[in-house]
Enzyme design. Structure first.
Site, PDB file in Angstrom:
ATOM      1  N   SER A  83      11.297   2.890  -0.914  1.00  0.00           N
ATOM      2  CA  SER A  83       9.901   2.452  -0.981  1.00  0.00           C
ATOM      3  C   SER A  83       9.148   3.178  -2.087  1.00  0.00           C
ATOM      4  CB  SER A  83       9.238   2.664   0.389  1.00  0.00           C
ATOM      5  OG  SER A  83       8.244   3.646   0.315  1.00  0.00           O
ATOM      6  N   LYS A  84       8.293   2.423  -2.740  1.00  0.00           N
ATOM      7  CA  LYS A  84       7.523   2.943  -3.867  1.00  0.00           C
ATOM      8  C   LYS A  84       6.674   4.131  -3.419  1.00  0.00           C
ATOM      9  CE  LYS A  84       4.276   1.087  -7.262  1.00  0.00           C
ATOM     10  NZ  LYS A  84       3.645  -0.119  -7.770  1.00  0.00           N
ATOM     11  N   ARG A  85       6.137   4.007  -2.227  1.00  0.00           N
ATOM     12  CA  ARG A  85       5.218   5.017  -1.730  1.00  0.00           C
ATOM     13  C   ARG A  85       5.948   6.287  -1.292  1.00  0.00           C
ATOM     14  NH1 ARG A  85       3.085   5.482   3.129  1.00  0.00           N
ATOM     15  NH2 ARG A  85       4.219   3.652   3.806  1.00  0.00           N
ATOM     16  N   LYS A  86       7.082   6.101  -0.596  1.00  0.00           N
ATOM     17  CA  LYS A  86       7.736   7.272  -0.001  1.00  0.00           C
ATOM     18  C   LYS A  86       8.781   7.930  -0.896  1.00  0.00           C
ATOM     19  CE  LYS A  86       7.672   5.357   4.640  1.00  0.00           C
ATOM     20  NZ  LYS A  86       8.597   4.706   5.538  1.00  0.00           N
TER      21      LYS A  86
END
Ligand code: GLU
Length: 546
Positions: A293-296
């Protein structure tokens, strides 16, 4: 209904005959079996591992077949566009040696351009006009609010959401209604009039996944937005046809849109390219596997690899290992062959989620670095430092002979007994930092401060920089004995209670005092690289601190 008149009203003016485009962008003159592949990123500024995966696959397939890899920028969505994104894509891919033969901002003949979709608007419009004239596309005047309400209704009724069949209100507008809306100046989009039947399943051969069953499309998708720019779906079909793409390897997130694409190719009368949908990259997160994931997960962004200073070849070797099931064995047998001589095959790509593991990449990196000469390693580190390093790190390269002696020690003897401590440039630079500056912190010592002080003091008394490695170690043993530490490991192991520790603890005190670290290559050599003055100063400082 007079569709021709409607087409003229919606897209007035003279558009080229469609056959002109066939002449303008003729089939490519390539040897039999040559594949034309492409990378078609949107210029959002975020280029990620998934892009690199398909880039490597497309690049290999194109070039090993004597074909062409081109770069197309899918900029139909103005809102997502970011300044400098095309440069960023090119730089990121160049680092991994992805060479484009043509495309946006690529030098060359570029006969199939322009390669920015927004610059191709007239081509798309000509085809949209033709579809309207053939009664296969129509204007839709539904507002955002109406579409949102439709969606809500469909969700409530547990129906598939979208604009299709009975829900496609504007599909059935009468001629009068259409013209009344147009006369009233209502904004509109153009939708495909789908002829698909969702009851119809068809078998589709995916170059990666094999035969898969897909349902025919019945969505009247938007093909031209109200600003006169097409949607990605429509633009990509036109482009893949006229850029003469033979094979599309792309992420499996596009599989859901495949039925739309198949219908578009059919209605446009184009022969479809072959498609291969690459599975998503997964990460082990505790007990479960999830998509990166881009965020994590910072490691999803390609920027991460350059900032950390990953060795491009190592990343490529790992990607190829994940991409083709037979690569690892081939590489073991052909460690020195150029990676390009491996025969890449779409059908050997993984059919379901690929597990991406940074630890595995780090192991491969360590192996790849171990194959470099000191000169090559120094050049690699220098390049990284000049772009990403601190000023202090840049200065490490002022004296290349000194750097070389550091690397010779830290990499070990060329050949079999190489050390494998280096994983990335940033980590390697940190590992060797004590050669260039006094350690800012010291890892914890096993020995008490009092003993440390005593050991360092007696070491300083006997220390002679001229001692060779053996003579030096013999003195270390004397220091051990004189301070209640066993000079021999054997003696210590036989009766640990009789000693405060062993000569290994004595060496550790010295090692941490000089380098800040409990694990380093050969200490005698470190002392000699640092030189008498610096080594002594560090030991004195450590004694003061104890
Ligand atoms: N523009 C799409 C993307 O950024 C490309 C999809 C395709 O390769 O067809 O993912």
């Amino acid at each position: 209904m007079d569709y021709k008149a409607l087409a003229e009203r919606l897209l007035p003016g003279n558009y080229p005959e469609l056959s002109n485009f066939e002449e303008l962008y003729p089939p490519r003159d390539l040897p039999k079996g040559a594949e034309v592949t492409r990378l078609a990123p949107s210029p959002t500024g975020f280029i990620h591992l998934g892009n690199l995966f398909v880039a490597i696959a497309n690049e290999r397939i194109a070039h090993q077949s004597g074909g062409v890899l081109y770069l197309r920028i899918e900029d139909t969505d103005e809102k997502r566009k970011v300044e400098g994104a095309v440069e960023a894509v090119k730089n990121a891919l160049r680092y991994f040696d992805i060479r484009f033969d043509e495309g946006a901002e690529i030098e060359g003949e570029n006969k199939y351009g322009p390669y920015y979709q927004r610059q191709r608007a007239d081509i798309y419009r000509a085809f949209v006009k033709d579809l309207i004239a053939r009664g296969r596309a129509y204007p839709c005047f539904c507002t955002e609010e109406e579409l949102a309400a439709l969606r809500e209704r469909q969700v409530a009724e547990k129906k598939i959401t979208g604009y299709y069949g009975e829900y496609a209100k504007c599909r059935n507008l009468s001629e009068e209604e259409i013209y009344a809306n147009l006369d009233a100046g209502k904004p509109y989009v153009i939708r495909l009039k789908s002829m698909g039947d969702p009851e119809h399943k068809l078998t589709f051969h995916d170059e990666i996944k094999g035969d898969i069953t897909v349902t025919e499309n019945d969505q009247d998708v938007v093909i031209l937005k109200s600003d006169g720019i097409p949607t990605y779906h429509f633009a990509h079909a036109i482009d893949d046809h006229f850029m003469r793409t033979t094979l599309v390897i792309r992420g499996e997130e596009w599989l859901a849109s495949l039925p739309i694409h198949l219908e578009l190719f059919d209605v446009l009368g184009f022969r479809r390219p072959r498609y291969g949908h690459n599975c998503s990259l997964m990460k082990q997160d505790g007990e479960t596997r999830r998509k990166l994931s881009k965020r994590k997960d910072p490691e999803l962004s390609l920027e991460f690899y350059r900032k950390e200073g990953y060795f491009a070849r190592a990343v490529k070797v790992y990607m190829l290992t994940l991409l083709n099931s037979n690569f690892e064995e081939w590489y073991r047998k052909n460690p020195d062959a150029p990676l390009e001589s491996f025969r890449f095959s779409a059908s050997k790509m993984s059919k379901s989620g690929t597990l991406f593991d940074l630890d595995k990449l780090n192991d491969i990196s360590a192996d790849e670095f171990a194959r470099l000469s000191e000169e090559e390693m120094a050049a690699f580190l220098k390049e990284w430092a000049m772009e990403y390093g601190t000023d202090a790190q840049k200065a490490y390269f002022d004296d290349m002979d000194y750097m070389k002696s550091v690397l010779t020690l830290c990499m070990g003897t060329t050949g079999k007994k190489r050390r494998k401590d280096f994983k990335t440039a940033s980590q390697a630079m940190e590992l060797i930092s004590y050669f260039f500056a006094r350690p800012e912190s010291h890892e914890s010592y096993r020995v008490s401060p009092e003993d440390r002080k005593a050991l360092l003091e007696s070491y300083l008394k006997t220390y002679d920089h001229a001692d060779d490695s053996q003579g030096w170690f013999a003195k270390l043993k004397e220091v051990a004995s004189a301070n209640g530490f066993a000079a021999e490991m054997k003696a210590y192991k036989a009766d640990p209670a009789a000693y405060k520790g062993s000569v290994a603890d004595v060496a550790e005190v010295l090692r941490i005092a000089v380098t800040g670290k409990a694990n380093t290559p050969d200490l005698w050599t470190i002392l000699h690289i640092l030189g008498k003055e610096e080594a002594t100063a560090r030991i004195l400082a450590a004694r003061e601190e104890a």
